[in-house]
Scaffold this motif. Structure first.
Motif, mmCIF file in Angstrom:
data_model
loop_
_atom_site.group_PDB
_atom_site.id
_atom_site.type_symbol
_atom_site.label_atom_id
_atom_site.label_comp_id
_atom_site.label_asym_id
_atom_site.label_seq_id
_atom_site.Cartn_x
_atom_site.Cartn_y
_atom_site.Cartn_z
ATOM 1 N N ARG A 1 -18.782 11.120 0.377
ATOM 2 C CA ARG A 1 -17.816 10.630 1.164
ATOM 3 C C ARG A 1 -17.438 9.101 0.656
ATOM 4 N NH1 ARG A 1 -13.758 12.361 3.869
ATOM 5 N NH2 ARG A 1 -13.059 11.214 5.600
ATOM 6 N N ARG B 1 4.806 19.572 3.608
ATOM 7 C CA ARG B 1 5.375 19.003 2.405
ATOM 8 C C ARG B 1 6.862 18.256 2.490
ATOM 9 N NH1 ARG B 1 7.966 22.897 -2.106
ATOM 10 N NH2 ARG B 1 9.576 22.530 -0.442
ATOM 11 N N THR C 1 11.191 13.253 -0.469
ATOM 12 C CA THR C 1 10.121 13.168 0.645
ATOM 13 C C THR C 1 8.872 12.403 0.339
ATOM 14 O OG1 THR C 1 9.361 15.253 0.551
ATOM 15 C CG2 THR C 1 11.451 14.985 1.761
ATOM 16 N N GLY C 2 8.607 12.395 -0.806
ATOM 17 C CA GLY C 2 7.187 12.080 -1.221
ATOM 18 C C GLY C 2 6.214 12.951 -0.949
ATOM 19 N N GLY C 3 6.585 14.408 -0.372
ATOM 20 C CA GLY C 3 5.698 15.209 -0.023
ATOM 21 C C GLY C 3 5.249 15.984 -1.394
ATOM 22 N N ALA C 4 4.196 16.712 -1.240
ATOM 23 C CA ALA C 4 3.639 17.546 -2.446
ATOM 24 C C ALA C 4 2.562 18.614 -2.063
ATOM 25 C CB ALA C 4 2.678 16.515 -3.309
ATOM 26 N N ARG D 1 3.148 10.634 -6.450
ATOM 27 C CA ARG D 1 3.887 9.745 -5.363
ATOM 28 C C ARG D 1 5.215 9.195 -6.113
ATOM 29 N NH1 ARG D 1 -1.038 7.390 -1.711
ATOM 30 N NH2 ARG D 1 -2.040 9.336 -1.487
ATOM 31 N N ASP E 1 -10.692 13.747 0.894
ATOM 32 C CA ASP E 1 -10.398 12.793 2.012
ATOM 33 C C ASP E 1 -9.226 12.879 2.740
ATOM 34 O OD1 ASP E 1 -11.099 10.436 3.366
ATOM 35 O OD2 ASP E 1 -10.604 8.963 2.015
ATOM 36 N N VAL E 2 -8.979 13.914 3.366
ATOM 37 C CA VAL E 2 -7.881 14.427 3.954
ATOM 38 C C VAL E 2 -7.712 13.647 5.438
ATOM 39 C CG1 VAL E 2 -7.325 16.451 2.888
ATOM 40 C CG2 VAL E 2 -8.772 16.610 4.909
ATOM 41 N N ARG F 1 -2.420 13.004 4.110
ATOM 42 C CA ARG F 1 -2.871 13.964 3.511
ATOM 43 C C ARG F 1 -3.634 15.049 4.492
ATOM 44 N NH1 ARG F 1 -4.106 12.925 -2.154
ATOM 45 N NH2 ARG F 1 -6.070 14.219 -2.101
ATOM 46 N N ARG G 1 -10.796 16.420 -7.061
ATOM 47 C CA ARG G 1 -9.903 15.578 -6.412
ATOM 48 C C ARG G 1 -8.489 15.755 -6.934
ATOM 49 N NH1 ARG G 1 -10.435 11.258 -2.317
ATOM 50 N NH2 ARG G 1 -8.313 10.426 -2.220
ATOM 51 N N THR H 1 0.737 -1.285 -0.074
ATOM 52 C CA THR H 1 0.106 -0.061 -0.169
ATOM 53 C C THR H 1 1.027 1.150 -0.152
ATOM 54 O OG1 THR H 1 -0.077 0.024 2.284
ATOM 55 C CG2 THR H 1 -1.956 -1.104 1.274
ATOM 56 N N GLN H 2 0.234 2.287 -0.395
ATOM 57 C CA GLN H 2 1.269 3.415 -0.768
ATOM 58 C C GLN H 2 0.604 4.646 0.001
ATOM 59 O OE1 GLN H 2 1.782 4.334 -4.749
ATOM 60 N NE2 GLN H 2 2.787 2.219 -5.177
ATOM 61 N N ARG H 3 0.486 4.531 1.087
ATOM 62 C CA ARG H 3 -0.266 5.473 2.485
ATOM 63 C C ARG H 3 0.429 6.658 2.305
ATOM 64 N NH1 ARG H 3 -3.640 8.017 5.115
ATOM 65 N NH2 ARG H 3 -4.265 7.303 7.391
ATOM 66 N N SER H 4 -0.332 7.815 2.351
ATOM 67 C CA SER H 4 0.494 9.131 2.468
ATOM 68 C C SER H 4 -0.383 10.032 3.190
ATOM 69 C CB SER H 4 0.938 9.678 1.173
ATOM 70 O OG SER H 4 1.475 10.818 1.118
ATOM 71 N N ASN I 1 -3.968 4.536 -2.594
ATOM 72 C CA ASN I 1 -3.229 3.970 -1.587
ATOM 73 C C ASN I 1 -2.986 2.367 -1.960
ATOM 74 O OD1 ASN I 1 -3.003 6.317 -0.235
ATOM 75 N ND2 ASN I 1 -4.366 5.597 1.492
ATOM 76 N N ARG I 2 -3.738 1.870 -2.918
ATOM 77 C CA ARG I 2 -3.581 0.410 -3.186
ATOM 78 C C ARG I 2 -3.950 -0.274 -1.965
ATOM 79 N NH1 ARG I 2 0.085 -0.858 -7.874
ATOM 80 N NH2 ARG I 2 -0.675 0.851 -9.236
ATOM 81 N N GLY J 1 6.862 15.018 4.075
ATOM 82 C CA GLY J 1 6.542 13.930 3.246
ATOM 83 C C GLY J 1 5.094 13.897 3.200
ATOM 84 N N PHE J 2 4.358 14.905 3.600
ATOM 85 C CA PHE J 2 2.874 15.011 3.513
ATOM 86 C C PHE J 2 2.352 15.398 2.088
ATOM 87 C CE2 PHE J 2 2.624 15.890 8.379
ATOM 88 C CZ PHE J 2 3.332 14.859 8.772
ATOM 89 N N GLU J 3 1.402 15.131 1.841
ATOM 90 C CA GLU J 3 0.523 15.544 0.701
ATOM 91 C C GLU J 3 -0.253 16.846 1.046
ATOM 92 O OE1 GLU J 3 0.635 11.541 -2.058
ATOM 93 O OE2 GLU J 3 -1.468 12.730 -1.613
ATOM 94 N N VAL J 4 -0.011 17.950 0.771
ATOM 95 C CA VAL J 4 -0.751 19.371 1.245
ATOM 96 C C VAL J 4 -1.663 19.835 0.236
ATOM 97 C CG1 VAL J 4 -0.485 21.532 2.332
ATOM 98 C CG2 VAL J 4 1.224 19.444 2.763
ATOM 99 N N ALA K 1 -14.979 9.695 -2.082
ATOM 100 C CA ALA K 1 -13.695 10.237 -1.800
ATOM 101 C C ALA K 1 -12.863 9.050 -1.318
ATOM 102 C CB ALA K 1 -13.960 11.232 -0.941
#
Lengths: 138, 354
Positions: free
Chosen positions: B18, A34, B91-94, B119, A60-61, A11, B114, A6-9, B29-30, A37-40, B21
């Motif tokens: 919801r 950011r 970092t994977g951040g965005a 990633r 869906d944060v 948000r 959305r 899984t690729q949890r991040s 996230n798979r 490593g969070f998605e903002v 979403a």
């Protein structure tokens, strides 16, 4: 690396509600999140509580950070919380408030469902650490 | 299928925001069960019109998507938007910044917007985006817009999930050599010169039209080859962009539209151009053809993913990739021998079952 993993991040929505026109703090926190490593997602200025609810629900944060400097937190934050409840999004959203909040109001906000209030001078690492430790399990 | 997944699918089909979403999050996230989820949604898809919007950073994609969405809403359509932004490779951040420009549609719950981050995943993001499009389609959106920064192959894959692709080109975005380069310009069905109120936009429109004309004359697959042979237009002909009826039979000639997204100028023209392409696709049978190609790609991709999962587990069983690398470094074996070794028993199994 397995393809099944899984690729949890984490948000986050960084939100500015109401007439407060200062978003330097919101920018700084967005950037710090950011880099952690969070998605903002940043809402932009002058949003109505329902706009913030729409964004939080659709995106869906995990975390909703509301930055308020105007003193209107007692009217705006409850509206956001009500909206989240309406869409069944309250339970699994970590709500944070940042900005200038008098001590006597903090307890009320927490009573309502705000997880933590971060005042001026809070270290960025502290906020990030708090998010990491308290992000809702899903 | 688990009860959770069933419930989520039912809620989504019932129109709960919801649930939609949450479905997209699971896809992104798979999470366990995401495949069952997409599987269950599949039969409810196929009704939406999917539009891809791409172009260089700062071309005005988000603002145009906002106005496009607003116009579709005025005409009574529901809209879903997926905006893909890059993420940090470290970092994977965005920061997913497009929502901020959706100002005309804020508060309108019939617009589902959305943001998705790339990633740092090569290939995977296009699968996730395609699956998220299916979720929006099953939810019942009439128009689905996929917006992405046209910066690399990855992004090109994403917009290919669309039936019609609009490529934004800002005015004065380079000399004619730029339009000769391979890549982003080849995927456009409609070209949009946004910020058309800026100086240099006429020239950009002209260059694009020449590029399109040139592609037609050199017999690209879309134009049906020799059709143009005997009466080639001179390069730079002012009529270069105007297509005749014969062109429509042979293939699609991309159109060039001028817009000023900030005040919605030209948005109606853009919608007409998108609709014209859609009509062409549908009447020529290419829409079906494209859907078939896409399904074939999907099957192949899933098979590749599954197979590579199997192989990863087999590698772990044999002591892990690091150990195998060491044995190659030590001169005991080589990568080809290892590959043969790992795949041989799988081949045997398949042969036995045949």
């Amino acid at each position: 690396m397995s393809v099944d993993q899984t690729q949890r991040s984490i948000r986050c929505l960084v939100a500015k509600v109401g007439l407060d026109g200062h978003d330097r703090g919101a920018h700084v926190i967005a950037r710090a999140f950011r880099d952690a490593g969070f998605e903002v997602i940043y809402s932009g200025l002058h949003k109505a509580p329902e706009d913030i609810v729409q964004a939080a629900v659709q995106e869906d944060v995990d975390v909703l950070g509301i930055s308020i400097l105007s003193g209107a937190h007692n009217t705006l934050v409850p509206k956001v919380i009500e909206g989240l409840k309406e869409y069944d999004a309250f339970e699994d959203t970590l709500i944070l408030v940042g900005g200038v909040i008098p001590d006597e109001d903090k307890a009320d906000l927490k009573e309502m469902g705000v997880a933590e209030v971060f005042g001026p001078g809070t270290k960025m690492e502290e906020t990030i650490q708090f998010v990491r430790e308290n992000v809702p399990e899903r | 299928m688990s009860a959770d997944v069933r419930g989520l699918v039912d809620d989504l089909l019932d129109g709960h925001q919801r649930a939609l979403a949450r479905t997209i999050t699971k896809i992104e996230n798979r999470e366990p069960g995401y495949r069952d989820l997409v599987s269950a949604l599949y039969e409810h898809t196929g009704n939406a019109e999917v539009i891809g919007v791409t172009g260089s950073p700062g071309a005005g994609k988000s603002t145009l998507v906002d106005k496009l969405t607003e116009t579709y809403r005025d005409r009574g359509h529901t809209v879903g938007v997926i905006a893909v932004d890059p993420s940090s490779p470290y970092t994977g951040g965005a920061v997913l910044g497009d929502r901020i420009r959706m100002a005309s549609n804020v508060g309108d719950m019939d617009v589902f917007f959305r943001s998705m981050s790339a990633r740092g995943n090569l290939g995977g993001i296009s699968t996730a985006t395609a699956d998220a499009v299916k979720a929006l389609d099953a939810f019942g959106k009439d128009k689905i817009i996929v917006e992405t920064v046209g910066a690399g192959q990855n992004e090109i894959d994403i917009v290919r999930t669309a039936d019609t692709v609009a490529v934004l080109v800002p005015p004065g975005s380079g000399d004619e050599v730029q339009t000769l380069k391979a890549g982003i310009l080849e995927i456009g069905d409609v070209f949009v010169v946004n910020k058309a109120d800026l100086p240099g936009s006429d020239r950009t429109v002209q260059e694009l039209k020449e590029m399109i004309q040139l592609a037609g004359d050199t017999g690209s697959p879309a134009s049906g080859g020799g059709h143009h042979g005997p009466d080639q237009h001179a390069l730079g002909d002012a009529e270069a962009g105007a297509d005749d009826d014969e062109d429509d039979e042979a293939g699609w000639t991309p159109s060039v539209v001028e817009t000023v997204a900030t005040d919605a100028t030209g948005v109606d023209d853009l919608i007409d151009a998108l609709a014209a392409h859609r009509e062409y696709m549908s009447e020529s049978g290419r829409l079906d053809e494209k859907a078939r190609t896409r399904t074939a790609e999907e099957i192949r991709l899933l098979l590749r993913e599954d197979a590579s999962g199997l192989l990863e587990r087999e590698l772990d069983r044999r002591g892990g990739i690091d150990a195998l690398v060491e044995s190659v470094r030590a001169g005991e074996t080589d990568p080809y021998a290892i590959a043969d070794d790992v795949v041989a028993p799988i081949e045997d199994c398949l042969d036995e079952r045949r």
